[in-house]
Design a protein around this motif. Structure first.
Motif, mmCIF file in Angstrom:
data_model
loop_
_atom_site.group_PDB
_atom_site.id
_atom_site.type_symbol
_atom_site.label_atom_id
_atom_site.label_comp_id
_atom_site.label_asym_id
_atom_site.label_seq_id
_atom_site.Cartn_x
_atom_site.Cartn_y
_atom_site.Cartn_z
ATOM 1 N N ASP A 27 5.397 -5.669 8.596
ATOM 2 C CA ASP A 27 4.590 -5.232 7.450
ATOM 3 C C ASP A 27 3.100 -5.370 7.757
ATOM 4 O OD1 ASP A 27 6.673 -4.418 5.844
ATOM 5 O OD2 ASP A 27 6.931 -6.371 4.898
ATOM 6 N N LEU A 86 3.686 -3.115 -0.263
ATOM 7 C CA LEU A 86 3.656 -4.569 -0.070
ATOM 8 C C LEU A 86 3.625 -5.262 -1.429
ATOM 9 C CD1 LEU A 86 0.960 -5.139 2.726
ATOM 10 C CD2 LEU A 86 3.451 -5.083 2.967
ATOM 11 N N ALA A 87 2.815 -4.708 -2.328
ATOM 12 C CA ALA A 87 2.616 -5.362 -3.622
ATOM 13 C C ALA A 87 3.874 -5.340 -4.489
ATOM 14 C CB ALA A 87 1.469 -4.704 -4.367
ATOM 15 N N LEU A 92 7.828 -6.817 -2.227
ATOM 16 C CA LEU A 92 7.980 -8.154 -1.639
ATOM 17 C C LEU A 92 7.876 -9.234 -2.719
ATOM 18 C CD1 LEU A 92 5.700 -7.810 1.527
ATOM 19 C CD2 LEU A 92 8.160 -7.420 1.355
ATOM 20 N N GLU A 150 7.201 -13.691 0.389
ATOM 21 C CA GLU A 150 7.215 -12.718 1.494
ATOM 22 C C GLU A 150 5.812 -12.148 1.722
ATOM 23 O OE1 GLU A 150 11.783 -10.930 1.132
ATOM 24 O OE2 GLU A 150 10.222 -10.192 -0.215
ATOM 25 N N LEU A 151 5.115 -11.865 0.630
ATOM 26 C CA LEU A 151 3.764 -11.316 0.758
ATOM 27 C C LEU A 151 2.832 -12.333 1.425
ATOM 28 C CD1 LEU A 151 1.880 -8.965 0.219
ATOM 29 C CD2 LEU A 151 1.604 -9.740 -2.135
ATOM 30 N N VAL A 205 3.428 -12.173 5.052
ATOM 31 C CA VAL A 205 2.795 -10.988 5.651
ATOM 32 C C VAL A 205 1.306 -11.267 5.893
ATOM 33 C CG1 VAL A 205 2.135 -8.573 5.272
ATOM 34 C CG2 VAL A 205 4.412 -9.359 4.608
ATOM 35 N N LYS A 206 0.658 -11.927 4.929
ATOM 36 C CA LYS A 206 -0.772 -12.209 5.091
ATOM 37 C C LYS A 206 -1.022 -13.169 6.248
ATOM 38 C CE LYS A 206 -1.587 -11.558 0.200
ATOM 39 N NZ LYS A 206 -2.174 -12.140 -1.016
ATOM 40 N N VAL A 252 -2.670 -6.581 -3.615
ATOM 41 C CA VAL A 252 -2.069 -7.469 -2.611
ATOM 42 C C VAL A 252 -2.464 -8.923 -2.776
ATOM 43 C CG1 VAL A 252 -1.772 -5.725 -0.811
ATOM 44 C CG2 VAL A 252 -3.846 -7.107 -0.847
ATOM 45 N N HIS A 272 -1.235 -13.011 -7.440
ATOM 46 C CA HIS A 272 0.122 -13.552 -7.470
ATOM 47 C C HIS A 272 0.652 -13.369 -8.897
ATOM 48 C CE1 HIS A 272 2.707 -17.349 -6.372
ATOM 49 N NE2 HIS A 272 3.362 -16.544 -7.169
#
Lengths: 314, 314
Positions: free
Chosen positions: B87, B108-109, B112, B116-117, B120-121, B152, B155
């Motif tokens: 990703d 992504l937003a 996930l 998970e996001l 990815v970061k 993105v 939260h």
């Protein structure tokens, strides 16, 4: 370095029993509560809470909330919570407070690791059934919203690499915006909220070298609004958290009428981290030891508790 | 549901040996590569990569990058990476692409979990030595920046509670902004980027009930700019990811000249998740099975690989 003096060989179940005894009958033995909890680190406090729950089927945090009162109650309550949960409570209280003070939000952004900040957000959602970001966004608007939501939501790069060319370029972007008095310029917001701390430091150092003055001074304005003040506080906290916290404590003590909430917050959140450095900075700046200043401005068991966390028993 | 048919009793070291053999000498045995990797799930692929590294002191992903070429190479490369790392690569490629396509960021937003996001970061920072957010912010400006960075970084609340009064209120806020054609209104951005998915769904349903038309239709405008288009895509992806992905695939296939990047992305990222539902939706919408459409528009080993991931061997 920490100021907390934790007794390493304490037993959680023995502590739980002593705390139960301290809460027994009419009146509470505040001194006993302080002498136990004021000498236990976060892990030990968590184990005591678990042991207390197991032995007495009761939540120690709630029990102490009932037993204590005033500033002591609030300080002990914050001290007893898990750090992530405590930060969630502090943020929520700050957002609901009418004297809007966004320092707590700024502190979350610059004193926690991304993993710790993530944990605070999960704790916030668990407690309040909303996200931290949506509450910040609902309580603020325009630039202030963008700044504060950006600060707590953006996952900054954690590496130490610095791109000096970029620092140079972005220092000039900041300068142009400031010369136009466009403190709310979207590029200022982008740079401050997204760049890594080392990169931002390089940019601000370059700014200072180039213009002979720090950006926070240039951001001072007679018509200073809430946003500009918050932006200046953000930059100060990022550049030097120790100096920043010293100032929070200084203002909390010096202003007419002590701001116990701010005083408690700094002592409780920093006692296991860098309160020693903050105390040194306080002495350097005010020529009075912090514990003496605190002792002068507070009283009773609240004073006793703060001094214990400062590593200075009565 | 997944379309991937993974062979459960495969051995990572035996697979590594077979892959080594497939790469041996002049020419590569693409069919062997596809028949192995096209039938292994993410965990198995990770173990194969580890086994290959241990046995041959070589990175399988890099080796296959050299052995393969064209669309097949890119598809196998994406397939072999850990999901979070993949990703991160997809996001970076999209940001660097001149035909700016922000779908990857939106995906992504909304596909996930926060954990998970977060992964990815971290993967993005590890790979590119910058944060995902600062790269998005550097590549965009004004409202588009606010939307994408917000998507993105924020939260969202993960609970299912819905506040209907709030949904009603915010549906009216959206309506006022849209009536004024102020699609970039900061309240639209706040609501779309901060509210939880169930809350946002309630708001958009209320909007539809009240005004007899979906908000995405009202956001259609003759002068549609990049921001408005991205906002519409965001809402569509949030409301129904299956329909959203069906449309991405449909456009990738239908437009003159297949968009292999988009086709590969959807198949590779969804094959272990919900590609079966996307295939059903595709058939419902186009009256042609997706595997037939893919077979018609692609060729050679690339086609073979995609069909394998679709669960339809040649």
């Amino acid at each position: 370095m920490a100021t907390l003096i934790a007794y390493e060989d304490a037993s959680p179940s023995a502590d739980a029993e002593l705390l139960k005894k301290a809460c027994h009958g009419w009146g509470t033995d505040e001194k006993a509560v302080i002498s136990i909890l004021g000498h236990r680190n976060a892990t030990q406090r968590k184990l005591i809470r678990q042991a207390y729950q197991e032995i007495y089927q009761e939540d120690l945090v709630k029990r102490l909330e009932h037993e204590l009162s005033g500033h002591l109650e609030r300080a002990v309550y914050r001290w007893n919570l898990d750090p992530a949960d405590r930060d969630a409570v502090l943020a929520n209280v700050a957002l609901r407070n009418e004297n809007r003070d966004h320092k707590v939000i700024i502190e979350l952004a610059f004193t926690l690791s991304p993993e710790e900040l993530f944990a605070v957000k999960c704790a916030y959602q668990c407690r309040y059934k909303r996200s931290l970001e949506e509450d910040i966004a609902s309580h603020t608007s325009s630039e202030l919203r963008k700044l504060l939501v950006g600060l707590v939501s953006i996952h900054r790069y954690q590496g130490n690499e610095v791109n000096l060319k970029l620092a140079n370029l972005e220092s000039n972007i900041l300068r142009s915006a400031i010369e136009e008095k466009a403190f709310n310029h979207e590029e200022i917001l982008r740079i401050i909220t997204t760049r890594s701390k080392p990169q931002l430091m390089a940019t601000l150092n370059h700014y200072k070298d180039e213009h002979g003055c720090s950006i926070t001074k240039h951001l001072k304005d007679d018509r200073a609004d809430e946003y500009t003040e918050t932006l200046r506080t953000t930059i100060r906290c990022m550049i030097n958290p120790i100096k920043y916290f010293e100032k929070v404590i200084r203002n909390a003590i010096k202003k007419s009428g002590t701001n116990e909430d701010a005083l408690t917050r700094v002592i409780v959140t920093r006692a296991e981290k860098d309160l020693k450095e903050i105390m040194e900075q306080y002495y350097k700046r005010n020529s009075v030891p912090l514990d003496q200043a605190v002792a002068k401005e507070t009283s009773g068991d609240y004073k006793r508790f703060l001094l214990t966390l400062l590593g200075k028993e009565d």
